[in-house]
Design an enzyme around this catalytic site. Structure first.
Site, PDB file in Angstrom:
ATOM      1  N   ALA A 117       0.823  -1.217   0.000  1.00 57.94           N
ATOM      2  CA  ALA A 117       0.000   0.000   0.000  1.00 57.94           C
ATOM      3  C   ALA A 117       0.855   1.264   0.000  1.00 57.94           C
ATOM      4  O   ALA A 117       0.334   2.375  -0.100  1.00 57.94           O
ATOM      5  CB  ALA A 117      -0.930   0.006   1.216  1.00 57.94           C
ATOM      6  N   GLY A 118       2.167   1.111   0.106  1.00 57.58           N
ATOM      7  CA  GLY A 118       3.058   2.274   0.136  1.00 57.58           C
ATOM      8  C   GLY A 118       3.239   2.887  -1.247  1.00 57.58           C
ATOM      9  O   GLY A 118       2.751   2.351  -2.245  1.00 57.58           O
TER      10      GLY A 118
ATOM     11  N   LYS B 196      13.418  17.577   0.542  1.00 55.35           N
ATOM     12  CA  LYS B 196      14.411  16.565   0.958  1.00 55.35           C
ATOM     13  C   LYS B 196      15.162  17.073   2.190  1.00 55.35           C
ATOM     14  O   LYS B 196      15.666  18.198   2.191  1.00 55.35           O
ATOM     15  CB  LYS B 196      15.380  16.258  -0.189  1.00 55.35           C
TER      16      LYS B 196
ATOM     17  N   HIS C 200      17.944  18.213  -5.610  1.00 52.18           N
ATOM     18  CA  HIS C 200      16.659  17.571  -5.290  1.00 52.18           C
ATOM     19  C   HIS C 200      15.644  18.638  -4.884  1.00 52.18           C
ATOM     20  O   HIS C 200      16.006  19.773  -4.577  1.00 52.18           O
ATOM     21  CB  HIS C 200      16.824  16.551  -4.161  1.00 52.18           C
ATOM     22  N   HIS C 201      14.395  18.207  -4.804  1.00 52.11           N
ATOM     23  CA  HIS C 201      13.274  19.065  -4.414  1.00 52.11           C
ATOM     24  C   HIS C 201      13.470  19.687  -3.029  1.00 52.11           C
ATOM     25  O   HIS C 201      14.264  19.212  -2.215  1.00 52.11           O
ATOM     26  CB  HIS C 201      11.980  18.245  -4.433  1.00 52.11           C
TER      27      HIS C 201
ATOM     28  N   GLY D 234      22.100  10.117  -0.930  1.00 54.03           N
ATOM     29  CA  GLY D 234      22.808   8.835  -0.856  1.00 54.03           C
ATOM     30  C   GLY D 234      23.462   8.503  -2.190  1.00 54.03           C
ATOM     31  O   GLY D 234      24.558   7.932  -2.228  1.00 54.03           O
TER      32      GLY D 234
ATOM     33  N   PRO E 273      19.979   0.109  -2.719  1.00 50.95           N
ATOM     34  CA  PRO E 273      19.385   1.338  -2.201  1.00 50.95           C
ATOM     35  C   PRO E 273      18.858   2.245  -3.307  1.00 50.95           C
ATOM     36  O   PRO E 273      18.137   3.200  -3.020  1.00 50.95           O
ATOM     37  CB  PRO E 273      20.549   2.013  -1.465  1.00 50.95           C
TER      38      PRO E 273
ATOM     39  N   GLU F  88       0.567  -6.271   3.519  1.00 49.59           N
ATOM     40  CA  GLU F  88       0.639  -5.045   4.311  1.00 49.59           C
ATOM     41  C   GLU F  88       0.682  -5.378   5.802  1.00 49.59           C
ATOM     42  O   GLU F  88       0.531  -6.540   6.199  1.00 49.59           O
ATOM     43  CB  GLU F  88      -0.557  -4.122   4.014  1.00 49.59           C
TER      44      GLU F  88
HETATM   45  P1  NAD Z   1       5.817   4.196   2.259  1.00 48.54           P
HETATM   46  O1  NAD Z   1       5.853   4.590   3.695  1.00 48.54           O
HETATM   47  O2  NAD Z   1       4.913   4.921   1.315  1.00 48.54           O
HETATM   48  O3  NAD Z   1       5.461   2.631   2.147  1.00 48.54           O
HETATM   49  C1  NAD Z   1       5.930   1.635   3.034  1.00 48.54           C
HETATM   50  C2  NAD Z   1       4.795   0.624   3.201  1.00 48.54           C
HETATM   51  O4  NAD Z   1       5.292  -0.491   3.946  1.00 48.54           O
HETATM   52  C3  NAD Z   1       3.603   1.204   3.964  1.00 48.54           C
HETATM   53  O5  NAD Z   1       2.389   0.964   3.256  1.00 48.54           O
HETATM   54  C4  NAD Z   1       3.630   0.443   5.271  1.00 48.54           C
HETATM   55  O6  NAD Z   1       2.341   0.222   5.826  1.00 48.54           O
HETATM   56  C5  NAD Z   1       4.268  -0.875   4.828  1.00 48.54           C
HETATM   57  N1  NAD Z   1       4.778  -1.639   5.961  1.00 48.54           N
HETATM   58  C6  NAD Z   1       5.420  -1.170   7.059  1.00 48.54           C
HETATM   59  N2  NAD Z   1       5.646  -2.184   7.919  1.00 48.54           N
HETATM   60  C7  NAD Z   1       5.144  -3.306   7.333  1.00 48.54           C
HETATM   61  C8  NAD Z   1       5.062  -4.671   7.744  1.00 48.54           C
HETATM   62  N3  NAD Z   1       5.546  -5.086   8.934  1.00 48.54           N
HETATM   63  N4  NAD Z   1       4.481  -5.561   6.914  1.00 48.54           N
HETATM   64  C9  NAD Z   1       3.986  -5.163   5.724  1.00 48.54           C
HETATM   65  N5  NAD Z   1       4.005  -3.886   5.295  1.00 48.54           N
HETATM   66  C10 NAD Z   1       4.593  -2.962   6.094  1.00 48.54           C
HETATM   67  O7  NAD Z   1       7.324   4.276   1.755  1.00 48.54           O
HETATM   68  P2  NAD Z   1       7.892   4.218   0.257  1.00 48.54           P
HETATM   69  O8  NAD Z   1       8.092   5.595  -0.256  1.00 48.54           O
HETATM   70  O9  NAD Z   1       7.074   3.251  -0.551  1.00 48.54           O
HETATM   71  O10 NAD Z   1       9.338   3.616   0.529  1.00 48.54           O
HETATM   72  C11 NAD Z   1       9.501   2.353   1.137  1.00 48.54           C
HETATM   73  C12 NAD Z   1      10.991   2.087   1.320  1.00 48.54           C
HETATM   74  O11 NAD Z   1      11.623   2.033   0.031  1.00 48.54           O
HETATM   75  C13 NAD Z   1      11.732   3.197   2.080  1.00 48.54           C
HETATM   76  O12 NAD Z   1      12.742   2.586   2.866  1.00 48.54           O
HETATM   77  C14 NAD Z   1      12.362   4.037   0.977  1.00 48.54           C
HETATM   78  O13 NAD Z   1      13.511   4.739   1.385  1.00 48.54           O
HETATM   79  C15 NAD Z   1      12.723   2.947  -0.009  1.00 48.54           C
HETATM   80  N6  NAD Z   1      12.916   3.382  -1.412  1.00 48.54           N
HETATM   81  C16 NAD Z   1      13.911   2.730  -2.093  1.00 48.54           C
HETATM   82  C17 NAD Z   1      14.117   3.014  -3.444  1.00 48.54           C
HETATM   83  C18 NAD Z   1      15.162   2.219  -4.175  1.00 48.54           C
HETATM   84  O14 NAD Z   1      15.401   2.464  -5.375  1.00 48.54           O
HETATM   85  N7  NAD Z   1      15.783   1.230  -3.536  1.00 48.54           N
HETATM   86  C19 NAD Z   1      13.331   3.955  -4.089  1.00 48.54           C
HETATM   87  C20 NAD Z   1      12.317   4.602  -3.368  1.00 48.54           C
HETATM   88  C21 NAD Z   1      12.118   4.289  -2.019  1.00 48.54           C
END
Ligand code: NAD
Length: 268
Positions: A11-12, A160, A156-157, A166, A124, A35
């Protein structure tokens, strides 16, 4: 063969972006959307939640069932949640793709446990362009040698909160490794009587403003010529596309830990 992909953190922002990318893919399909047990999205259709047509996959908190019914789990959740996800994959010997950042020691240990029995990609930054930039930057710095000064600028925007990004630090480390320079050679700003630029230095400068998704430029400058390598992100969907590419790549690989340069065939 169509790979079955389960999303952890469905849902994220990233989870929904991945649902959107999977809709367009022929080699991969959404098999489960997981989720938190207290998420208000449980029971909703993952496709509808992602702003598209129904996917026929309701959000669930049943991680074990999702892992059992998938070929690869894609995790974009939170550092604590990653441990459960990776241990569930290890118990079922399923591949995983981890995008969650800020992984602590317990999460890294869980990735190592999984890597002993199944393949896992941890990155990352899943942007294919940034992965290529890091590769080209190191190669360019190595080929041009110490006579070319390396300077990195990122923008960046305005929202941030951390600086430099990173990715800018990863770029500086890649260039530093190619030039034989440690992080002590990095300089993060210049003001006043700073003196002439020493050769053994890498400038890492930060700009902030507007709604810039992310821009990184490495400049290699010598007397009489300049080479500049730039990556410009215009859409956060690049991370979802890279993660889905990694998910399609990893199924069937030998157990072990991989990164995005392995996925793109850039690892030496
Ligand atoms: P977000 O907060 O919108 O989404 C995270 C989701 O994980 C939420 O819906 C939350 O409810 C869910 N969640 C939390 N704990 C959970 C659990 N125990 N079980 C199941 N679901 C759970 O965040 P986002 O923007 O989608 O980013 C998520 C992660 O990805 C962050 O760490 C962010 O830094 C990282 N990210 C990495 C990249 C990459 O290229 N590697 C790119 C963007 C974001």
């Amino acid at each position: 063969m169509i790979h079955r992909v389960a999303i952890h953190g469905a849902a994220g922002r990233m989870g929904r972006a991945i649902v959107g990318v999977l809709r367009e893919r022929e080699g991969a399909m959404l098999s489960a959307a997981v989720e938190r047990a207290d998420s208000t999205s449980l029971g909703l259709d993952a496709g509808t939640l992602a702003g598209g047509p129904p996917a026929g996959v309701p959000l669930t908190a049943d991680l074990a069932a999702a892992v059992a019914g998938c070929d690869v789990l894609v995790d974009f959740s939170a550092p604590d949640a990653v441990v459960d996800a990776l241990d569930a994959c290890a118990a079922a010997a399923r591949a995983a793709v981890v995008g969650t950042t800020g992984l602590h020691a317990a999460a890294i240990a869980a990735a190592d446990r999984l890597a002993a029995v199944a393949p896992v990609v941890v990155a990352p930054n899943f942007s294919q362009g940034v992965t290529l930039l890091l590769h080209l930057a190191a190669r360019a710095a190595e080929l041009l040698g110490p006579g070319f000064d390396a300077e990195i600028v990122e923008m960046h925007h305005r929202h941030k909160v951390d600086a430099p990004s990173g990715t800018a630090m990863a770029l500086a480390r890649a260039v530093g490794a190619a030039k034989g320079l440690s992080e002590e050679a990095f300089v993060f700003g210049r003001s006043g009587q700073v003196g002439a630029r020493p050769q053994a230095q890498i400038g890492v400068m930060t700009l902030r403003g507007g709604d810039v998704v992310g821009e990184h430029t490495l400049t290699l400058a010598a007397p009489g010529e300049i080479v500049a390598l730039t990556h410009r992100a215009t859409d956060r969907a690049i991370f979802a596309r890279g993660a889905v590419r990694a998910a399609e790549w990893i199924v069937g690989r030998p157990a072990g830990r991989y990164d995005m340069s392995d996925v793109m065939g850039l690892a030496s």
